[in-house]
Design a protein around this motif. Structure first.
Motif, mmCIF file in Angstrom:
data_model
loop_
_atom_site.group_PDB
_atom_site.id
_atom_site.type_symbol
_atom_site.label_atom_id
_atom_site.label_comp_id
_atom_site.label_asym_id
_atom_site.label_seq_id
_atom_site.Cartn_x
_atom_site.Cartn_y
_atom_site.Cartn_z
ATOM 1 N N THR A 62 45.569 44.559 34.645
ATOM 2 C CA THR A 62 44.141 44.299 34.862
ATOM 3 C C THR A 62 43.890 42.799 34.961
ATOM 4 O O THR A 62 43.129 42.337 35.826
ATOM 5 N N GLU A 63 44.578 42.067 34.054
ATOM 6 C CA GLU A 63 44.390 40.614 34.112
ATOM 7 C C GLU A 63 44.852 40.049 35.438
ATOM 8 O O GLU A 63 44.174 39.226 36.066
ATOM 9 N N ASN A 64 46.053 40.542 35.894
ATOM 10 C CA ASN A 64 46.548 40.080 37.199
ATOM 11 C C ASN A 64 45.547 40.389 38.305
ATOM 12 O O ASN A 64 45.260 39.558 39.170
ATOM 13 N N GLU A 66 42.385 40.863 38.036
ATOM 14 C CA GLU A 66 41.199 40.010 37.927
ATOM 15 C C GLU A 66 41.478 38.623 38.496
ATOM 16 O O GLU A 66 40.650 38.054 39.212
ATOM 17 N N GLU A 67 42.688 38.116 38.156
ATOM 18 C CA GLU A 67 43.050 36.801 38.698
ATOM 19 C C GLU A 67 43.050 36.832 40.224
ATOM 20 O O GLU A 67 42.510 35.938 40.890
ATOM 21 N N GLY A 68 43.713 37.929 40.776
ATOM 22 C CA GLY A 68 43.747 38.063 42.249
ATOM 23 C C GLY A 68 42.353 38.118 42.819
ATOM 24 O O GLY A 68 42.030 37.481 43.820
ATOM 25 N N HIS A 69 41.493 38.888 42.157
ATOM 26 C CA HIS A 69 40.122 39.037 42.630
ATOM 27 C C HIS A 69 39.420 37.689 42.644
ATOM 28 O O HIS A 69 38.746 37.332 43.617
ATOM 29 N N GLU A 70 39.641 36.939 41.535
ATOM 30 C CA GLU A 70 38.989 35.635 41.467
ATOM 31 C C GLU A 70 39.497 34.705 42.564
ATOM 32 O O GLU A 70 38.713 33.996 43.212
ATOM 33 N N ALA A 71 40.843 34.756 42.781
ATOM 34 C CA ALA A 71 41.415 33.902 43.831
ATOM 35 C C ALA A 71 40.810 34.263 45.195
ATOM 36 O O ALA A 71 40.406 33.393 45.977
ATOM 37 N N HIS A 73 37.967 35.719 45.721
ATOM 38 C CA HIS A 73 36.568 35.325 45.720
ATOM 39 C C HIS A 73 36.436 33.840 46.082
ATOM 40 O O HIS A 73 35.626 33.461 46.934
ATOM 41 N N SER A 74 37.288 33.009 45.414
ATOM 42 C CA SER A 74 37.171 31.566 45.676
ATOM 43 C C SER A 74 37.592 31.255 47.116
ATOM 44 O O SER A 74 36.992 30.408 47.779
#
Ligand SMILES: *[C@@H]1O[C@H](CO)[C@@H](O)[C@H](O)[C@H]1NC(C)=O
Ligand SMILES: *[C@@H]1O[C@H](CO)[C@@H](O)[C@H](O)[C@H]1NC(C)=O
Length: 261
Positions: A62-64, A66-71, A73-74
């Protein structure tokens, strides 16, 4: 009394023996139950630890994510800002240049022009080097009118501007044909539509012309004679005679002027 006591002791002994057996049995059962419980306990412990590991894995995943999602998004935000900047720059350029810059289109146009030029040059080269093209040009030449014999001349009075056409049929004769227009000559079957003009003297050769309503022609006989003939009222307006010996001498302007005027 003593017997009763003995009996009661015996009964007591029997009862205690019975009790002992029950206790042993119960102890055995308890041990068995304890064994099973410990097995269950171990199993449940294993399950629990597996579940914990699974939870840990899920949390990591999930953390990975979320990180991917954030990347992502940015990244999207970066693209959006870049697009906005490009749009602003385009707007600015449009305000600067009325015609929007189309570099690619220009390049295409230039390439097209180059290709067209190449084709034109190629066509020119082929025209120069291709004999069949020359022959086809001859083919394209049309005979629009054929009248009279193979020799002779048709000419216009260029000075009067009347548009009339005169036909001298052959290298000699005493009748010339006058046509009102070139169209009349073209429509005429042979020279039939022409107005025949009978000349007082036959012409000879090809040295004749029509100028300001007069026909000038050479009469060849014993002498070399030039006639100026009035085509309107059918009369010889003037004539000049040159000695026959002078035939080889080209007619000089001076010879003609007295008869032309
Ligand atoms: C024109 O001249 C040719 C010979 O040169 C002759 O055969 C023909 O009949 C003449 N035509 C007319 C209309 O005089
Ligand atoms: C023919 O017309 C001209 C003027 O155009 C005149 O000088 C000449 O006398 C005329 N000839 C005849 C025979 O009518």
């Amino acid at each position: 009394m003593g017997t009763l006591l003995l009996l009661s002791v015996a009964t007591l002994c029997f009862a205690s023996a019975q009790h002992q057996g029950l206790i042993d049995y119960l102890e055995q059962r308890l041990v068995a139950i304890e064994g099973r419980i410990s097995v269950w306990y171990e199993q449940s412990n294993r399950y629990a630890s597996e579940l914990r590991e699974f939870k840990q894995q899920m949390i990591g995943l999930t953390e990975n994510l979320e990180e991917g999602h954030e990347a992502l998004h940015s990244d999207v935000e970066g693209v959006v800002t870049r697009v906005e900047r490009v749009e602003r720059e385009l707007d600015y350029m449009e305000t600067q240049n009325l015609a929007p810059p189309c570099v690619d289109m220009d390049r295409n146009l230039i390439e097209q022009e180059i290709t067209t030029l190449k084709e034109i040059n190629m066509a020119k080269y082929e025209k120069l080097s291709d004999c069949s093209d020359m022959i086809s040009s001859f083919k394209a030449m049309k005979i629009v009118k054929k009248a009279g014999g193979p020799k002779g001349v048709w000419l216009k009075d260029t000075a009067s501007g009347s548009g009339k056409v005169y036909v001298f049929n052959g290298t000699s004769g005493d009748v010339l044909y006058e046509f009102g227009t070139m169209r009349d000559l073209a429509a005429s079957a042979g020279l039939s539509r022409g107005r025949p003009i009978k000349l007082p003297f036959p012409w000879s050769g090809m040295g004749h012309t029509v100028y300001k309503g007069y026909a000038y022609y050479v009469v060849e006989g014993m002498t070399f004679e030039l006639i100026k003939y009035d085509l309107q009222n059918g009369s010889v307006a003037d004539s000049a005679v040159f000695p026959a010996d002078d035939q080889v001498r080209p007619v000089e302007p001076g010879d003609m002027t007295h008869i032309l005027n």
